[in-house]
Design a protein around this motif. Structure first.
Motif, PDB file in Angstrom:
ATOM      1  N   TRP A  73       0.829  -1.182   0.000  1.00 14.21           N
ATOM      2  CA  TRP A  73       0.000   0.000   0.000  1.00 14.21           C
ATOM      3  C   TRP A  73       0.874   1.246   0.000  1.00 14.21           C
ATOM      4  CZ3 TRP A  73      -5.064  -0.140  -0.801  1.00 14.21           C
ATOM      5  CH2 TRP A  73      -5.860   0.956  -0.454  1.00 14.21           C
ATOM      6  N   PHE A  88       4.348   4.308  -5.030  1.00 17.48           N
ATOM      7  CA  PHE A  88       4.208   5.746  -5.270  1.00 17.48           C
ATOM      8  C   PHE A  88       5.208   6.561  -4.445  1.00 17.48           C
ATOM      9  CE2 PHE A  88      -0.035   3.800  -5.673  1.00 17.48           C
ATOM     10  CZ  PHE A  88      -0.164   3.915  -7.046  1.00 17.48           C
ATOM     11  N   ALA A 113       5.702  17.510   0.356  1.00 22.43           N
ATOM     12  CA  ALA A 113       4.249  17.657   0.366  1.00 22.43           C
ATOM     13  C   ALA A 113       3.777  18.373   1.635  1.00 22.43           C
ATOM     14  CB  ALA A 113       3.590  16.282   0.258  1.00 22.43           C
ATOM     15  N   ALA A 164       2.090  22.080   2.528  1.00 20.32           N
ATOM     16  CA  ALA A 164       0.916  22.312   3.378  1.00 20.32           C
ATOM     17  C   ALA A 164       1.215  23.347   4.464  1.00 20.32           C
ATOM     18  CB  ALA A 164       0.462  20.996   4.003  1.00 20.32           C
ATOM     19  N   ASN A 211       0.585   6.393  10.140  1.00 15.53           N
ATOM     20  CA  ASN A 211      -0.668   6.709   9.454  1.00 15.53           C
ATOM     21  C   ASN A 211      -1.807   6.716  10.455  1.00 15.53           C
ATOM     22  OD1 ASN A 211      -2.332   7.419   7.357  1.00 15.53           O
ATOM     23  ND2 ASN A 211      -2.445   5.355   6.474  1.00 15.53           N
ATOM     24  N   ALA A 212      -1.526   7.309  11.618  1.00 16.66           N
ATOM     25  CA  ALA A 212      -2.550   7.395  12.657  1.00 16.66           C
ATOM     26  C   ALA A 212      -3.659   8.330  12.184  1.00 16.66           C
ATOM     27  CB  ALA A 212      -1.936   7.917  13.948  1.00 16.66           C
ATOM     28  N   PRO A 213      -4.884   8.035  12.577  1.00 15.62           N
ATOM     29  CA  PRO A 213      -5.984   8.926  12.226  1.00 15.62           C
ATOM     30  C   PRO A 213      -5.693  10.362  12.658  1.00 15.62           C
ATOM     31  CG  PRO A 213      -6.827   6.921  13.220  1.00 15.62           C
ATOM     32  CD  PRO A 213      -5.333   6.871  13.332  1.00 15.62           C
ATOM     33  N   ASN A 214      -5.974  11.276  11.755  1.00 13.65           N
ATOM     34  CA  ASN A 214      -5.841  12.708  12.035  1.00 13.65           C
ATOM     35  C   ASN A 214      -4.435  13.106  12.469  1.00 13.65           C
ATOM     36  OD1 ASN A 214      -8.596  12.934  11.512  1.00 13.65           O
ATOM     37  ND2 ASN A 214      -9.095  12.492  13.651  1.00 13.65           N
ATOM     38  N   MET A 221      -9.761   3.978   9.783  1.00 15.65           N
ATOM     39  CA  MET A 221      -8.398   3.774   9.292  1.00 15.65           C
ATOM     40  C   MET A 221      -8.390   3.022   7.965  1.00 15.65           C
ATOM     41  SD  MET A 221      -6.598   2.780  12.898  1.00 15.65           S
ATOM     42  CE  MET A 221      -7.915   1.681  13.353  1.00 15.65           C
ATOM     43  N   VAL A 222      -7.666   3.579   6.998  1.00 14.90           N
ATOM     44  CA  VAL A 222      -7.445   2.928   5.713  1.00 14.90           C
ATOM     45  C   VAL A 222      -5.935   2.872   5.480  1.00 14.90           C
ATOM     46  CG1 VAL A 222      -7.838   3.013   3.227  1.00 14.90           C
ATOM     47  CG2 VAL A 222      -9.596   3.862   4.797  1.00 14.90           C
ATOM     48  N   PRO A 223      -5.322   1.733   5.256  1.00 13.46           N
ATOM     49  CA  PRO A 223      -5.902   0.391   5.219  1.00 13.46           C
ATOM     50  C   PRO A 223      -6.497   0.001   6.582  1.00 13.46           C
ATOM     51  CG  PRO A 223      -3.620   0.388   4.437  1.00 13.46           C
ATOM     52  CD  PRO A 223      -3.867   1.711   5.042  1.00 13.46           C
ATOM     53  N   GLN A 238      -4.573  16.464   0.969  1.00 15.49           N
ATOM     54  CA  GLN A 238      -3.979  16.930   2.233  1.00 15.49           C
ATOM     55  C   GLN A 238      -2.600  17.526   2.003  1.00 15.49           C
ATOM     56  OE1 GLN A 238      -4.626  14.875   5.984  1.00 15.49           O
ATOM     57  NE2 GLN A 238      -2.442  14.503   6.160  1.00 15.49           N
ATOM     58  N   ALA A 239      -1.901  16.991   1.031  1.00 15.58           N
ATOM     59  CA  ALA A 239      -0.544  17.485   0.765  1.00 15.58           C
ATOM     60  C   ALA A 239      -0.104  16.994  -0.612  1.00 15.58           C
ATOM     61  CB  ALA A 239       0.431  16.966   1.821  1.00 15.58           C
ATOM     62  N   PHE A 240       0.792  17.747  -1.246  1.00  9.76           N
ATOM     63  CA  PHE A 240       1.316  17.286  -2.541  1.00  9.76           C
ATOM     64  C   PHE A 240       2.684  17.894  -2.785  1.00  9.76           C
ATOM     65  CE2 PHE A 240       1.347  20.931  -5.395  1.00  9.76           C
ATOM     66  CZ  PHE A 240       0.583  21.861  -4.699  1.00  9.76           C
ATOM     67  N   GLU A 264      -0.961  13.070  -1.115  1.00  5.85           N
ATOM     68  CA  GLU A 264      -1.561  12.362   0.008  1.00  5.85           C
ATOM     69  C   GLU A 264      -2.989  12.851   0.139  1.00  5.85           C
ATOM     70  OE1 GLU A 264       0.864  11.891   3.445  1.00  5.85           O
ATOM     71  OE2 GLU A 264       2.631  11.397   2.238  1.00  5.85           O
ATOM     72  N   SER A 266     -10.038   8.678   8.031  1.00  5.72           N
ATOM     73  CA  SER A 266      -9.319   9.668   8.844  1.00  5.72           C
ATOM     74  C   SER A 266      -7.818   9.559   8.652  1.00  5.72           C
ATOM     75  CB  SER A 266      -9.629   9.441  10.328  1.00  5.72           C
ATOM     76  OG  SER A 266     -10.937   8.986  10.528  1.00  5.72           O
ATOM     77  N   THR A 267      -7.391   8.809   7.648  1.00 11.00           N
ATOM     78  CA  THR A 267      -5.960   8.596   7.432  1.00 11.00           C
ATOM     79  C   THR A 267      -5.592   9.041   6.023  1.00 11.00           C
ATOM     80  OG1 THR A 267      -6.475   6.350   6.757  1.00 11.00           O
ATOM     81  CG2 THR A 267      -5.801   6.647   9.025  1.00 11.00           C
ATOM     82  N   ARG A 268      -4.276   9.031   5.741  1.00  8.84           N
ATOM     83  CA  ARG A 268      -3.845   9.530   4.437  1.00  8.84           C
ATOM     84  C   ARG A 268      -3.521   8.371   3.511  1.00  8.84           C
ATOM     85  NH1 ARG A 268       1.946   9.655   4.735  1.00  8.84           N
ATOM     86  NH2 ARG A 268       2.532   8.841   6.746  1.00  8.84           N
ATOM     87  N   LEU A 269      -3.822   8.576   2.262  1.00  4.52           N
ATOM     88  CA  LEU A 269      -3.535   7.586   1.220  1.00  4.52           C
ATOM     89  C   LEU A 269      -2.465   8.187   0.315  1.00  4.52           C
ATOM     90  CD1 LEU A 269      -4.746   4.966  -0.320  1.00  4.52           C
ATOM     91  CD2 LEU A 269      -5.798   6.677  -1.775  1.00  4.52           C
ATOM     92  N   ILE A 270      -1.403   7.408   0.073  1.00  5.05           N
ATOM     93  CA  ILE A 270      -0.316   7.890  -0.780  1.00  5.05           C
ATOM     94  C   ILE A 270      -0.629   7.530  -2.229  1.00  5.05           C
ATOM     95  CG2 ILE A 270       2.119   7.579  -1.338  1.00  5.05           C
ATOM     96  CD1 ILE A 270       2.528   6.865   1.647  1.00  5.05           C
ATOM     97  N   HIS A 271      -0.606   8.516  -3.115  1.00  2.62           N
ATOM     98  CA  HIS A 271      -0.873   8.224  -4.519  1.00  2.62           C
ATOM     99  C   HIS A 271      -0.278   9.339  -5.383  1.00  2.62           C
ATOM    100  CE1 HIS A 271      -2.789   6.014  -7.726  1.00  2.62           C
ATOM    101  NE2 HIS A 271      -3.267   5.154  -6.843  1.00  2.62           N
TER     102      HIS A 271
END
Lengths: 385, 307, 377
Positions: free
Chosen positions: A132, A136, A146, A150, A244-247, B203-205, B230-232, B252, B259-264
């Motif tokens: 996951w 990228f 990034a 922000a 990758n903790a929430p928030n 949470m994702v994943p 959220q950020a780039f 991200e 509530s989490t960030r996904l990297i792409h």
């Protein structure tokens, strides 16, 4: 609780590429110099803590097993503590606890990386979850850039403010004999330098280096026997945050704040800006130094751009940050945190040479790694307290 | 969609991953000189004057005291002190004549008779590759095999660097959480997360334990394929192992419902305009054509700004 | 080990997952959080009471750099002090001990895990040595242990058959240990005729890699007494590293294991190690197990087999030890979990009641590094 002092430090001649020594030969050079500085030999050392960056940087699994022979540590306790870029401080914390627990009187901490030997950004990308996100990933540079982007919006950490960090640190590096990048730059140079991962540009980035650092820690009894000046550890902490903790906030670093507050409590610091004479921080990119000002409480949240512009963190300012030049002078990642600790210790020991902050008695250092989620802080003083 | 974890994926499902890394190792003086000298069929050792210890092959530092050692010419004959035979080869510890401790190498020839106490001599590889295996190994020699006479120990142009590779293969288990995540992704183009029963964050994943409070999660929920930037950053850098061609936008994204960030990566606009992207802007997934789907996060080609 | 100015360190609880050939249906994080949850259960301590996490795992085995960094949530480490010790879990425990003994912290969780089924152990072991001399020649786990075993037998004149006896006994004990998944228990004949892998060693003389995780909750004396009625105290520990160069190591014995043990015994005030009720030791091969037993002082040099006698005062490896279940980075800490569990009465491996135990763990290729703990109730 037992007091712990730094009684010796040593750094290698850092370089973009050291072709004259192996990985362990490099680390050994720092050890020899630290023992020399402490006026001790390996016979005086009870225990060794080794720190390096991730093992994939170097093609050697558990490299302390190789190093032990090169530094004459056979039959001693040798253990490696790892924690990404901040590993040198994580290892120092383990060593401090060995002394405090009465397990050892003198502990040698040695940290190194020979980054010229591997493929750095790809190695760093292996931090990422193979399921996951790894495909990228852009080392930690993509991520770091990034969140700087922000913070530009929310805290005003502009490209110009970060460029001033590069200008300051590269200027300070001119005075540091261990820095291998010695080229003064202007704000315009930085702003016009090649974008690598915008907003990060070439001159926002420290060099990639081969280098090592070693520090000798001693108990109060052992330190008293030393003829060398001591830097007393007044507080030290290393805190993690689930990546990758929430928030999770990327605007202010919570683990840095937690570590700093813990250290200030241990050291009795109530006003870091006034009470510390000198600061060393580990800035993998210029933008991070700005964040650290805020996380360490050297200014209010959102005040970092003003602080750098005011000149307060220059060599002659009221709170000099990175008189050594920081990572901009040399950045052997696995050694960098311990270099910051050695530098700040040498400041309060009065042996920083041309980049000495006159009369420095209290020093603060910061280090960290991972995805900006591992954060450590230490306070040192010329007084035991 | 909300569901329990009662339909686990195939238990033997694995993700194959390879980490292949190139290196340029620095050999140091002892190794560089030793390997370089092998090309002229000479074996090099090192000597510590403090410990009066001789190592073959040469080491930079004395195992006894950590001191620096000086290089010496070593004999190419010795005596076996230990042997082990594996299905691939026989490895020997050979006490080289004059050395303080045995050297590790391969036996050349049949394993029978290669036992402790037997004399051996160096066998040189026909073709040299600037590796320690330019000394192919040792063969059983006549009992009176004498040490070769010492010659000049200097090595001109000793090698300083050695190319190297580490190739590591993995078969990663999906486990119940990632198993469901990827099943949903592959079969339904849905993304799922796990809500924390205490913090109520998603949470994702998905995972068994809340990252923040360690509470046990008990169910999965669907999250949207739309979200917030959220950020780039804009990647210009080229590096080993890169999967996209620069310049491109690293991003991200916080998916709606998580509530989490996904990297792409971001796409769907001219790269020259990337600096105009704004933090907090809405984005949505652009999925690859179903025929190209592989059940990975790359089934999402990129996220694009929602205009 | 601690004079009055140091805090006594207690083991409150510990837990492990089942050790099996391949946890195909779970990830690392699943194994880790299961062990941690189980270790905290019944202690009255929640994750918010835990001050720090120290953990042992391997980036090379995990296929991920700074892998601890990716597993922080599963370890409960969020916003706590955390460090990775990239060595067997016993070294993580030594760090945790120091943090509590020094008064720096009160409660810690020590975690060790490995999932060798996901990667190549051969690659893991061969990458453990320097890349110039020993690695290209093909030194790996089996051949390094083979050379050591050959030296052991030759130096002491021990018969090869002893290796099979040691292994058979380990498997027999493991068969009675419900924490180790052992569907088939090889007997003496099967072991003695198993394929030769590195003479004199046969396949079943080498330790069998397993997947698993273990977690140990440690606390200051005050907290430990409050959290369990059966605290187990750490009375001493020591570690010692040998040379990486195989030819430099002493043939037939483990002087580094001896040095580690002497340090532990000195701190614990133990003069005769045969007074320990239980010993749980780690070994990559049957020969190595004998060498460890001798280095710890449980038998005379070359007489290791005698320590397995029913008449011996110390019960050796009642769990079966590491030969039937080697969890690479977790093997030593699992030994400690076994020993502490038996002292506290949580585990019954048929060793009877004991009031003290000796624990050994190893690291590096063919046991370059050794760590010894002493425990008491």
């Amino acid at each position: 609780m037992r007091s712990v002092a730094i009684v010796g430090t040593g750094q290698t001649d850092h370089s973009r590429r050291r072709t004259d020594v192996t990985q362990v030969g490099l680390a050994r050079e720092a050890v020899v110099r630290a023992l020399q500085d402490a006026d001790l030999t390996m016979d005086d050392i009870d225990s060794v803590v080794v720190c390096t960056g991730p093992v994939l940087f170097a093609a050697v699994n558990q490299p302390e097993k190789w190093l032990a022979d090169a530094i004459g540590a056979r039959y001693k306790p040798v253990v490696r503590v790892t924690s990404g870029g901040g590993t040198g401080l994580a290892g120092a914390l383990a060593a401090v606890n060995q002394v405090k627990a009465g397990i050892a009187e003198r502990v040698l901490v040695v940290a190194y990386d020979k980054l010229s030997e591997g493929a750095l950004q790809y190695s760093i990308s292996t931090l990422y979850d193979p399921f996951w996100g790894r495909e990228f990933a852009v080392g930690i540079m993509g991520f770091s850039a990034a969140y700087w982007r922000a913070r530009m919006d929310s805290l005003g950490h502009t490209e110009e403010a970060a460029a001033m960090v590069a200008v300051k640190n590269r200027k300070n590096a001119l005075l540091n004999p261990y820095a291998h990048v010695k080229k003064p730059v202007t704000v315009e140079d930085v702003l016009n330098s090649k974008p690598l991962c915008w907003p990060i540009k070439l001159m926002d980035v420290p060099p990639i280096s081969d280098g090592a650092c070693a520090v000798v820690l001693a108990s109060e009894d052992a330190a008293k026997k030393s003829s060398r000046p001591a830097a007393w550890i007044r507080g030290m902490s290393y805190v993690s945050e689930a990546e990758n903790a929430p928030n999770r906030s990327m605007i202010q670093s919570e683990p840095l704040t937690i570590a700093a507050q813990k250290v200030y409590k241990q050291a009795g610091i109530t006003n870091p800006r006034r009470q510390f004479d000198v600061v060393e921080v580990q800035e993998p990119y210029t933008c991070f130094e700005l964040s650290y000002y805020e996380g360490l409480g050297l200014c209010e949240p959102g005040g970092a751009a003003e602080l750098i512009k005011s000149g307060a963190t220059e060599m002659d300012g009221d709170i000099p940050v990175n008189p050594s030049g920081g990572c901009m002078g040399a950045n052997p990642i696995g050694a960098t945190a311990l270099i910051r600790l050695a530098e700040i210790a040498d400041q309060v020991r009065g042996q920083s040479g041309d980049h000495q902050i006159h009369g420095a008695q209290w020093g603060l250092m910061q280090a960290g790694g991972g995805w900006a989620n591992l954060r450590g802080v230490a306070a040192v003083s010329s007084e035991k307290g | 969609m909300t569901t329990g974890l009662n339909t686990p994926p195939g238990v033997s499902q694995k993700l194959a991953a390879t980490i292949g890394l190139p290196y340029t190792l620095t050999t140091g003086k002892a190794v560089g000189s030793t390997i370089t000298a092998l090309a002229s069929k000479r074996l090099t050792g090192s000597y510590c004057s403090d410990c009066q210890r001789t190592n073959v092959p040469a080491q930079d530092y004395c195992v006894g005291c950590g001191g620096e050692m000086s290089l010496i010419e070593a004999a190419d004959t010795g005596t076996i002190t230990a042997a082990t035979t594996t299905p691939e080869h026989t490895l020997l510890l050979v006490q080289i004549d004059g050395a303080s401790s045995p050297l590790l190498h391969r036996l050349v020839g049949p394993a029978e008779g290669a036992v402790p106490g037997v004399r051996v001599r160096a066998v040189w590889a026909d073709e040299t590759k600037a590796l320690f295996l330019d000394l192919e190994g040792f063969e059983v020699a006549d009992s009176e095999a004498a040490a070769s006479s010492p010659v000049d120990t200097t090595v001109d142009d000793a090698m300083k660097e050695m190319p190297y590779r580490l190739d590591l293969d993995y078969q990663h288990s999906y486990g119940p959480y990632y198993g469901r995540l990827f099943d949903e992704l592959a079969h339904h183009r849905r993304l799922v997360g796990s809500p924390c029963p205490q913090c109520h964050q998603v949470m994702v994943p998905p995972r068994e334990r809340c990252d923040v409070c360690f509470a046990r999660t008990t169910r999965l929920v669907e999250v949207q394929d739309t979200g917030t930037l959220q950020a780039f950053s804009i990647v210009h850098l080229e590096f080993v192992g890169q999967t996209r061609t620069p310049p491109y936008v690293y991003a991200e994204v916080v998916l709606d419902g998580s509530s989490t960030r996904l990297i792409h990566v971001l796409g769907g606009f001219e790269i020259e305009k990337a600096r105009d992207l704004t933090i907090g802007m809405p984005v949505r997934a652009v999925w690859k054509d179903a025929s190209q789907a592989q059940g990975t996060l790359a089934d999402i080609e990129y996220f694009e700004p929602v205009v | 080990m601690t004079p009055h100015d140091y805090v006594r360190v207690g083991i409150v609880s510990s837990a492990q997952t089942l050790l099996k050939d391949a946890w195909d249906d779970l990830q690392h994080v699943d194994l880790i959080s299961e062990a941690v949850s189980e270790a905290l259960r019944g202690t009255g301590l929640g994750m918010s009471d835990v001050d720090f996490i120290i953990n042992s795992g391997s980036d090379v085995l995990d296929g991920r750099s700074i892998s601890n960094c990716g597993f922080l949530g599963a370890m409960g480490a969020h916003h706590k002090e955390e460090s990775r010790v990239e060595e067997d879990g016993l070294w993580s425990l030594s760090y945790a001990h120091d943090k509590i003994a020094s008064g720096s912290a009160r409660v810690g969780v020590v975690i060790a895990y490995s999932k060798p089924s996901e990667s190549s152990l051969t690659a893991y072991y061969s990458a453990l040595v320097e890349p110039f001399y020993q690695r290209p020649v093909g030194l790996d786990h089996a051949s390094a242990h083979g050379l050591q075993a050959a030296q052991y037998l030759a130096v002491h004149g021990v018969d090869e058959k002893e290796l099979s006896v040691v292994a058979a006994r380990a498997w027999e004990r493991a068969a009675a240990n419900s924490s180790v998944d052992t569907p088939q228990v090889p007997g003496l004949d099967e072991i003695a005729t198993s394929p030769s892998v590195a003479t004199p060693l046969r396949a079943l003389h080498l330790s069998r890699p397993r997947d698993g995780a273990v977690a140990v909750v440690v606390a200051s004396e005050q907290v430990a007494r409050r959290s369990t009625s059966n605290p187990v105290w750490i009375s001493g520990y020591g570690s010692s590293i040998d040379s990486q160069v195989l030819g430099e190591r002493e043939p037939g014995s483990f002087p580094a294991a001896k040095a580690a043990a002497q340090r532990a015994y000195a701190r614990a005030g133990v003069s005769d190690p045969r007074t320990f009720g239980i010993a749980e030791v780690s070994a990559g091969s049957a020969a190595a197990e004998l060498m460890v037993v001798e280095a710890l002082g449980l038998a005379e040099p070359g007489q290791g087999a005698s320590a397995y006698d029913g008449a011996a005062s110390t019960v050796l490896n009642p769990s079966g030890g590491a030969l039937p279940a080697d969890v690479v980075m977790a093997t030593g800490l699992i030994r400690l979990h076994e020993a502490a569990g038996q002292l506290a009465g949580r585990l019954d491996r048929g060793a009877g009641s004991a009031s003290s135990a000796l624990v050994h763990g190893a690291g590096g290729l063919a046991h370059q590094n050794h760590c010894v703990f002493t425990l008491e109730v």
